[in-house]
Design an enzyme around this catalytic site. Sequence first.
Site, PDB file in Angstrom:
ATOM      1  N   CYS A  60       0.853  -1.178   0.000  1.00 55.35           N
ATOM      2  CA  CYS A  60       0.000   0.000   0.000  1.00 55.35           C
ATOM      3  C   CYS A  60       0.890   1.229   0.000  1.00 55.35           C
ATOM      4  O   CYS A  60       1.891   1.294   0.697  1.00 55.35           O
ATOM      5  CB  CYS A  60      -0.949   0.080   1.182  1.00 55.35           C
ATOM      6  SG  CYS A  60      -2.110  -1.268   1.256  1.00 55.35           S
ATOM      7  N   ARG A 107       3.723  -0.462  -4.786  1.00 53.60           N
ATOM      8  CA  ARG A 107       3.399  -0.969  -3.449  1.00 53.60           C
ATOM      9  C   ARG A 107       2.003  -1.588  -3.365  1.00 53.60           C
ATOM     10  O   ARG A 107       1.594  -2.091  -2.314  1.00 53.60           O
ATOM     11  CB  ARG A 107       3.496   0.165  -2.436  1.00 53.60           C
ATOM     12  CG  ARG A 107       4.860   0.804  -2.372  1.00 53.60           C
ATOM     13  CD  ARG A 107       4.859   1.931  -1.385  1.00 53.60           C
ATOM     14  NE  ARG A 107       4.759   1.447  -0.039  1.00 53.60           N
ATOM     15  CZ  ARG A 107       5.787   1.205   0.759  1.00 53.60           C
ATOM     16  NH1 ARG A 107       7.006   1.427   0.341  1.00 53.60           N
ATOM     17  NH2 ARG A 107       5.609   0.758   1.976  1.00 53.60           N
ATOM     18  N   TRP A 127      -3.035  -2.603  -1.771  1.00 56.02           N
ATOM     19  CA  TRP A 127      -2.823  -4.032  -1.967  1.00 56.02           C
ATOM     20  C   TRP A 127      -3.691  -4.690  -0.898  1.00 56.02           C
ATOM     21  O   TRP A 127      -3.415  -4.560   0.296  1.00 56.02           O
ATOM     22  CB  TRP A 127      -1.349  -4.389  -1.773  1.00 56.02           C
ATOM     23  CG  TRP A 127      -1.047  -5.835  -2.009  1.00 56.02           C
ATOM     24  CD1 TRP A 127      -0.818  -6.443  -3.205  1.00 56.02           C
ATOM     25  CD2 TRP A 127      -0.926  -6.858  -1.012  1.00 56.02           C
ATOM     26  NE1 TRP A 127      -0.572  -7.786  -3.008  1.00 56.02           N
ATOM     27  CE2 TRP A 127      -0.636  -8.064  -1.667  1.00 56.02           C
ATOM     28  CE3 TRP A 127      -1.051  -6.873   0.377  1.00 56.02           C
ATOM     29  CZ2 TRP A 127      -0.459  -9.274  -0.998  1.00 56.02           C
ATOM     30  CZ3 TRP A 127      -0.877  -8.075   1.051  1.00 56.02           C
ATOM     31  CH2 TRP A 127      -0.579  -9.255   0.353  1.00 56.02           C
ATOM     32  N   ASN A 161      -1.634   2.018   5.877  1.00 58.00           N
ATOM     33  CA  ASN A 161      -0.802   0.938   5.347  1.00 58.00           C
ATOM     34  C   ASN A 161      -0.467   0.036   6.529  1.00 58.00           C
ATOM     35  O   ASN A 161       0.012   0.520   7.547  1.00 58.00           O
ATOM     36  CB  ASN A 161       0.470   1.546   4.731  1.00 58.00           C
ATOM     37  CG  ASN A 161       1.511   0.505   4.372  1.00 58.00           C
ATOM     38  OD1 ASN A 161       1.200  -0.676   4.242  1.00 58.00           O
ATOM     39  ND2 ASN A 161       2.737   0.938   4.212  1.00 58.00           N
ATOM     40  N   GLY A 162      -0.723  -1.269   6.398  1.00 59.80           N
ATOM     41  CA  GLY A 162      -0.427  -2.195   7.494  1.00 59.80           C
ATOM     42  C   GLY A 162      -1.625  -3.091   7.755  1.00 59.80           C
ATOM     43  O   GLY A 162      -2.508  -3.231   6.901  1.00 59.80           O
ATOM     44  N   GLU A 216      16.517 -18.408  -7.909  1.00 58.27           N
ATOM     45  CA  GLU A 216      16.110 -17.053  -8.289  1.00 58.27           C
ATOM     46  C   GLU A 216      15.502 -17.037  -9.701  1.00 58.27           C
ATOM     47  O   GLU A 216      14.520 -16.331  -9.956  1.00 58.27           O
ATOM     48  CB  GLU A 216      17.317 -16.108  -8.199  1.00 58.27           C
ATOM     49  CG  GLU A 216      17.055 -14.674  -8.621  1.00 58.27           C
ATOM     50  CD  GLU A 216      15.951 -13.978  -7.845  1.00 58.27           C
ATOM     51  OE1 GLU A 216      15.457 -14.528  -6.845  1.00 58.27           O
ATOM     52  OE2 GLU A 216      15.549 -12.879  -8.271  1.00 58.27           O
ATOM     53  N   LYS A 223      11.794 -15.599 -10.441  1.00 57.45           N
ATOM     54  CA  LYS A 223      11.604 -14.487 -11.381  1.00 57.45           C
ATOM     55  C   LYS A 223      10.605 -14.869 -12.454  1.00 57.45           C
ATOM     56  O   LYS A 223       9.682 -14.131 -12.762  1.00 57.45           O
ATOM     57  CB  LYS A 223      12.962 -14.145 -11.993  1.00 57.45           C
ATOM     58  CG  LYS A 223      13.209 -12.749 -12.366  1.00 57.45           C
ATOM     59  CD  LYS A 223      13.490 -11.780 -11.249  1.00 57.45           C
ATOM     60  CE  LYS A 223      12.935 -12.086  -9.921  1.00 57.45           C
ATOM     61  NZ  LYS A 223      13.293 -11.304  -8.810  1.00 57.45           N
ATOM     62  N   GLU A 270       6.933 -15.306 -11.151  1.00 57.49           N
ATOM     63  CA  GLU A 270       6.204 -14.117 -10.693  1.00 57.49           C
ATOM     64  C   GLU A 270       5.807 -13.175 -11.815  1.00 57.49           C
ATOM     65  O   GLU A 270       4.801 -12.489 -11.709  1.00 57.49           O
ATOM     66  CB  GLU A 270       6.953 -13.379  -9.577  1.00 57.49           C
ATOM     67  CG  GLU A 270       8.177 -12.609  -9.994  1.00 57.49           C
ATOM     68  CD  GLU A 270       8.750 -11.789  -8.836  1.00 57.49           C
ATOM     69  OE1 GLU A 270       9.974 -11.768  -8.708  1.00 57.49           O
ATOM     70  OE2 GLU A 270       8.004 -11.165  -8.082  1.00 57.49           O
ATOM     71  N   HIS A 272      15.442 -37.808  -7.590  1.00 56.34           N
ATOM     72  CA  HIS A 272      14.803 -38.288  -6.360  1.00 56.34           C
ATOM     73  C   HIS A 272      13.324 -37.891  -6.286  1.00 56.34           C
ATOM     74  O   HIS A 272      12.760 -37.837  -5.197  1.00 56.34           O
ATOM     75  CB  HIS A 272      15.564 -37.761  -5.139  1.00 56.34           C
ATOM     76  CG  HIS A 272      16.962 -38.281  -5.080  1.00 56.34           C
ATOM     77  ND1 HIS A 272      17.252 -39.591  -4.796  1.00 56.34           N
ATOM     78  CD2 HIS A 272      18.152 -37.679  -5.313  1.00 56.34           C
ATOM     79  CE1 HIS A 272      18.560 -39.771  -4.843  1.00 56.34           C
ATOM     80  NE2 HIS A 272      19.125 -38.624  -5.164  1.00 56.34           N
ATOM     81  N   LYS A 276       5.382  -4.589  -4.130  1.00 57.42           N
ATOM     82  CA  LYS A 276       6.747  -4.504  -3.609  1.00 57.42           C
ATOM     83  C   LYS A 276       6.705  -4.022  -2.171  1.00 57.42           C
ATOM     84  O   LYS A 276       5.757  -3.364  -1.769  1.00 57.42           O
ATOM     85  CB  LYS A 276       7.503  -3.492  -4.463  1.00 57.42           C
ATOM     86  CG  LYS A 276       8.982  -3.765  -4.587  1.00 57.42           C
ATOM     87  CD  LYS A 276       9.585  -2.886  -5.643  1.00 57.42           C
ATOM     88  CE  LYS A 276      11.060  -3.123  -5.783  1.00 57.42           C
ATOM     89  NZ  LYS A 276      11.388  -4.399  -6.401  1.00 57.42           N
TER      90      LYS A 276
HETATM   91  C1  F6R Z   1      10.892 -11.064  -6.100  1.00 57.55           C
HETATM   92  C2  F6R Z   1      10.776 -10.028  -5.106  1.00 57.55           C
HETATM   93  C3  F6R Z   1      10.426 -10.427  -3.735  1.00 57.55           C
HETATM   94  C4  F6R Z   1      11.285  -9.654  -2.726  1.00 57.55           C
HETATM   95  C5  F6R Z   1      10.849  -9.970  -1.298  1.00 57.55           C
HETATM   96  C6  F6R Z   1      11.740  -9.294  -0.269  1.00 57.55           C
HETATM   97  O1  F6R Z   1      11.239 -10.541  -7.339  1.00 57.55           O
HETATM   98  O2  F6R Z   1      10.964  -8.876  -5.388  1.00 57.55           O
HETATM   99  O3  F6R Z   1      10.554 -11.789  -3.542  1.00 57.55           O
HETATM  100  O4  F6R Z   1      12.613 -10.009  -2.927  1.00 57.55           O
HETATM  101  O5  F6R Z   1       9.534  -9.548  -1.105  1.00 57.55           O
HETATM  102  O6  F6R Z   1      11.744  -7.914  -0.433  1.00 57.55           O
HETATM  103  P1  F6R Z   1      12.864  -7.022   0.215  1.00 57.55           P
HETATM  104  O7  F6R Z   1      14.145  -7.335  -0.460  1.00 57.55           O
HETATM  105  O8  F6R Z   1      12.415  -5.614  -0.002  1.00 57.55           O
HETATM  106  O9  F6R Z   1      12.915  -7.395   1.669  1.00 57.55           O
END
Ligand code: F6R
Length: 587
Positions: free
Chosen positions: A2, A27, A72, A96-97, A459, A463, A466, A482, A582
């Site tokens: 948010c 966000r 969000w 936010n929260g 990773e 990537k 998502e 396995h 994010k």
């Molecule tokens: C994936 C991604 C998330 C963040 C995770 C941690 O592309 O961006 O998995 O890596 O939410 O976020 P931070 O690094 O801000 O703690």
Amino acid sequence: MCGIVGYTGGRRASEIIYEGLKQLEYRGYDSAGIATLSGGNITVVKRQGRVNALENCIGDISGSTGIGHTRWATHGKPSDINAHPHSAGKFAVVHNGIIENYAYLKERFFKDVSFTSQTDSEIIVRLLDAFYSGNLLSAINKVGSLLKGSYAIVVMCTDFNGLVVLKYNNPAIIGYGSGENFIASDCPALAGLCSEITIPEDGDIAFVTKDGVEIYDAGLNRVERPRLENLATPASLELGDCPHYMLKEIREVPASVEGTVLSYRTAEAKLKRVVNGVKRVIIIGCGTAYNSGLVAKRYIESFARIPAEAEIAGEFRYKNPIITADTLVIAISQSGETADTVEGVKLCKSLGAKVIAVTNSPYSGITRYADAVAPVTAGSEICVAATKSYTGQITALYLLAHTIAGLSIGEAYARLAVMPSLCKKTLECAGIDTLADMCARSGGVYFLGRDIDCAVAAEGSLKLKEVSYVPCEGYPAGELKHGTLALIDIKAVAVVIITSKHLAGKSENAVEQVLSRRGKVAIISNIDGIEKTFEGRAQVIKIPACDENLSPLLSAIAVQLLAYKTALLLDRDPDKPRNLAKSVTVE
Ligand code: F6R
């Protein structure tokens, strides 16, 4: 999660807030709203959808004080009604929260009242309306004392020509203008608007008017909080010639490596003091940050020969961890605000560990509790999927592992010096379009690797899933037989990362096992002769040769480009994947 924006000054608030919300859309982007104060009245507009759903209403709401929110959803589905701001009586709020005790508070104070929304946040405005009898500070303090959970709240009241911020465990930043002041969840929304900011502490209540800021701590004492430089610039938000932030940010990987090396030099002396005498390392983080921790574990164990564990912060904080005075905790977080990581850090501090924060956000929550910061200097990362921050983290962690091991940092700098140009070459490497096409048509993609390549495989899988929504797994190549091998058929694609020379033969076995089950294989590698071995059988994406420990900086670029291109083929928005946001500031 948010985004919140507040403005009070002499300009049309709705326009400034709308622009700020667009900067904070990473966000959360399921609904948005703005409320303004004009002539003693509050006007609210809110819409399900992205921030631009508000564009046509901006002109209709006047007033030079206002609040805005991009959501969000946590409680209550995305809808016009559940969008913020929420209002009652003389008040409107954005939040936010999560208010964890909202159901209890509702039952206790509003048993027979039917609420307008299904959100946890509505309780805040209802309580303010119920407890206000002319003294805003005391009403806000009372409401704050009742709330359990995490929050950054901005309150607007028809009796006050300004805004009030109340913060606990969620970010809120106050920006200073001239004859105007601002509030935002994050610095990018204030880029170009103000060069100085203040970050209130948990429990603070800040009164923000166009002429100044008054802050009270949890005991209602008037306090001063430091003014800091706003490091976000408008340039960091421009897309340039890139259609998406994701591509722009992948192209900025070379600069993130370079910038992080430079900033490590300034932090090195302090980091050296903090790691002195450390016997064991625990690395915590979430998502991509956890995945960079997997790389760091290998660096620390192989350079320093001391035990290192990488832990998912959300699991770690609830498992009663064993921490001793000679344990070093490395907390990795791009935003520095991820709730699980921040709480993990607080826990470790309370148990006596030394903590180093590895973060791209110098003023974030995580930095407040850490003994030292290993800075990631990747610049603002707007795309929800982390890219350049991952490579920045790996750079910082490579250097930190040298510091922990007491190895020559000069040699580490020298090895890193060539990496930005190798990263640039990797951005041009051939074959990714074809592989993206294979992935877009596949029934599932399996990223495989051994040792350090296995960490990058994790990773690559995160990537791709998502941003493209293709089902993926990141798996140790040797573990395939396995169980996971049962999933391989003609629709499966295996992306095998092979950069560890001593394990190349072993990873090649996994390639053969997939091919034998009619799965398709692509290999991301810098090993000489590998194209010949698999000619006509597997697609090889050749990345530049480099120091083996630094190969994740290059293989990461290949998997990031793969995810981006696959997302485009499937018509996904790579910058704003569905259901995500994010900076995950809620549990
Ligand atoms: C994936 C991604 C998330 C963040 C995770 C941690 O592309 O961006 O998995 O890596 O939410 O976020 P931070 O690094 O801000 O703690």
